[in-house]
Design an enzyme around this catalytic site. Structure first.
Site, PDB file in Angstrom:
ATOM      1  N   ARG A 227      -5.396  -2.275   8.223  1.00 31.86           N
ATOM      2  CA  ARG A 227      -6.598  -2.988   7.775  1.00 31.86           C
ATOM      3  C   ARG A 227      -6.187  -4.234   7.021  1.00 31.86           C
ATOM      4  O   ARG A 227      -5.090  -4.305   6.475  1.00 31.86           O
ATOM      5  CB  ARG A 227      -7.377  -2.125   6.756  1.00 31.86           C
ATOM      6  CG  ARG A 227      -8.152  -0.982   7.300  1.00 31.86           C
ATOM      7  CD  ARG A 227      -9.039  -0.387   6.197  1.00 31.86           C
ATOM      8  NE  ARG A 227      -8.260   0.233   5.138  1.00 31.86           N
ATOM      9  CZ  ARG A 227      -7.768   1.460   5.188  1.00 31.86           C
ATOM     10  NH1 ARG A 227      -7.987   2.204   6.247  1.00 31.86           N
ATOM     11  NH2 ARG A 227      -7.073   1.945   4.181  1.00 31.86           N
TER      12      ARG A 227
ATOM     13  N   ASP B 237       0.827  -1.205   0.000  1.00 35.59           N
ATOM     14  CA  ASP B 237       0.000   0.000   0.000  1.00 35.59           C
ATOM     15  C   ASP B 237       0.866   1.262   0.000  1.00 35.59           C
ATOM     16  O   ASP B 237       1.937   1.277   0.610  1.00 35.59           O
ATOM     17  CB  ASP B 237      -0.902  -0.026   1.252  1.00 35.59           C
ATOM     18  CG  ASP B 237      -2.067   0.931   1.120  1.00 35.59           C
ATOM     19  OD1 ASP B 237      -2.281   1.484   0.025  1.00 35.59           O
ATOM     20  OD2 ASP B 237      -2.769   1.138   2.132  1.00 35.59           O
TER      21      ASP B 237
ATOM     22  N   ASN C 202     -10.438  -2.733  -6.811  1.00 28.99           N
ATOM     23  CA  ASN C 202      -9.616  -1.809  -7.604  1.00 28.99           C
ATOM     24  C   ASN C 202     -10.215  -1.488  -8.985  1.00 28.99           C
ATOM     25  O   ASN C 202      -9.806  -0.524  -9.631  1.00 28.99           O
ATOM     26  CB  ASN C 202      -8.183  -2.345  -7.798  1.00 28.99           C
ATOM     27  CG  ASN C 202      -7.332  -2.276  -6.546  1.00 28.99           C
ATOM     28  OD1 ASN C 202      -6.395  -3.051  -6.382  1.00 28.99           O
ATOM     29  ND2 ASN C 202      -7.641  -1.360  -5.642  1.00 28.99           N
TER      30      ASN C 202
ATOM     31  N   ARG D 280       0.160   8.927 -10.403  1.00 33.21           N
ATOM     32  CA  ARG D 280       0.032   7.747  -9.527  1.00 33.21           C
ATOM     33  C   ARG D 280       0.731   6.523 -10.126  1.00 33.21           C
ATOM     34  O   ARG D 280       1.313   5.708  -9.424  1.00 33.21           O
ATOM     35  CB  ARG D 280      -1.438   7.406  -9.305  1.00 33.21           C
ATOM     36  CG  ARG D 280      -2.205   8.409  -8.463  1.00 33.21           C
ATOM     37  CD  ARG D 280      -3.677   7.996  -8.357  1.00 33.21           C
ATOM     38  NE  ARG D 280      -3.823   6.644  -7.833  1.00 33.21           N
ATOM     39  CZ  ARG D 280      -3.780   6.333  -6.549  1.00 33.21           C
ATOM     40  NH1 ARG D 280      -3.604   7.257  -5.649  1.00 33.21           N
ATOM     41  NH2 ARG D 280      -3.921   5.069  -6.162  1.00 33.21           N
TER      42      ARG D 280
ATOM     43  N   THR E  34     -10.486  -6.937  -6.279  1.00 36.55           N
ATOM     44  CA  THR E  34     -11.739  -6.806  -7.040  1.00 36.55           C
ATOM     45  C   THR E  34     -12.283  -5.373  -6.878  1.00 36.55           C
ATOM     46  O   THR E  34     -12.939  -4.844  -7.765  1.00 36.55           O
ATOM     47  CB  THR E  34     -12.795  -7.843  -6.578  1.00 36.55           C
ATOM     48  OG1 THR E  34     -12.772  -7.916  -5.153  1.00 36.55           O
ATOM     49  CG2 THR E  34     -12.502  -9.210  -7.133  1.00 36.55           C
TER      50      THR E  34
END
Ligand code: FPP
Length: 245
Positions: free
Chosen positions: A195, A22, A70, A35, A68
């Protein structure tokens, strides 16, 4: 063995380490870059970690490369990640075979281009004799995997290939996407987020969790060793009591 000042016990390394890579987007934004530059750098880092594992010889490394969820990103970013996945495979497959790496895929092929599916299948096939598994978790959602497994179970029962009396936690695993990959021992997530994000839910039931504040493109083998050092300090009881205490 000692790396970057961290003493690691080679007999107590995890068998399966899984990464949630991440922070690519934030890394790029901090540098006023698009990005996608973060994702490119993220791939370089993933390669470095897999290559560093030649020293450690951890048998299973998983990396979450596309979820999924994304698909909800801007179409240009989705397109970029798909194209990059194809390019990465073309570029890396021979070297994986030479380095004794077995490429595995955990996820569904739904919605992927036939060309990308062919590339994944070719990589799986041509590295199948490898010893060290690199498992790409792609087009994957943990809840979806469990539902898909339940569907496969029902079909197997309907076709008399499986009997409900034989259903157990162990036997259910044969219906998951990659039944031959063992449970996750250590789950590392970068970028400070704490998370699971629908990642390998079943397989991580007893995983030790490690959260690094580094953004994925800044993550280095040294940080990996810090995570392993931390892991080796922990007591894994799997719900039982430690008899020595
Ligand atoms: C999460 O960072 C990262 C991803 C969604 C993609 C991960 C992919 C790679 C590291 C490259 C390897 C990929 C392939 C296809 C081999 P983010 O974009 O959510 O970052 P942010 O939270 O800072 O926005």
């Amino acid at each position: 063995m000692k790396f970057f000042g961290y003493s690691l016990d080679p007999t107590r390394l995890p068998r399966h380490v899984a990464f949630i890579m991440d922070g690519n987007g934030r890394w790029a934004r901090q540098r006023f870059l698009p990005r996608n530059e973060g994702h490119k750098k993220g791939y370089e880092v993933l390669k470095t970690i897999i290559e560093f594992n030649e020293n450690l010889k951890i048998p299973y490394i998983s990396a979450y490369a596309f979820s999924t969820e994304n698909w909800q990103r801007p179409p240009e970013e989705v397109e970029f990640l798909m194209t990059m996945a194809g390019r990465v495979i073309d570029e890396y497959v021979d070297s994986m075979r030479e380095k004794n790496i077995r490429f595995c895929y955990t996820g569904t092929f739904d919605g992927l281009s036939p060309e990308l599916i062919r590339k994944f299948q070719h990589a799986i096939e041509s590295t199948r004799k490898g010893k060290y598994v690199f498992n790409i978790v792609f087009n994957y959602g943990g809840k979806r995997e469990i539902v898909d497994a339940a569907k496969k179970l029902v079909v197997a029962i309907q076709n008399n290939q499986f009997s409900l009396e034989n259903l157990s936690e162990n036997s259910f695993e044969q219906f998951l996407y990659s039944p031959d990959i063992p449970p996750v021992d250590l789950l590392i997530r970068t970028s400070g987020e704490q998370r699971i994000s629908n990642f390998l839910l079943w397989q991580s039931a007893y995983a030790e969790l490690y959260f690094s504040r580094k953004l994925w493109p800044d993550f280095r083998p040294k940080d990996f060793c810090a995570a392993l050092f931390d892991y080796q300090k922990r007591k894994r009881r799997f719900g039982k009591i430690d008899p020595k205490e």
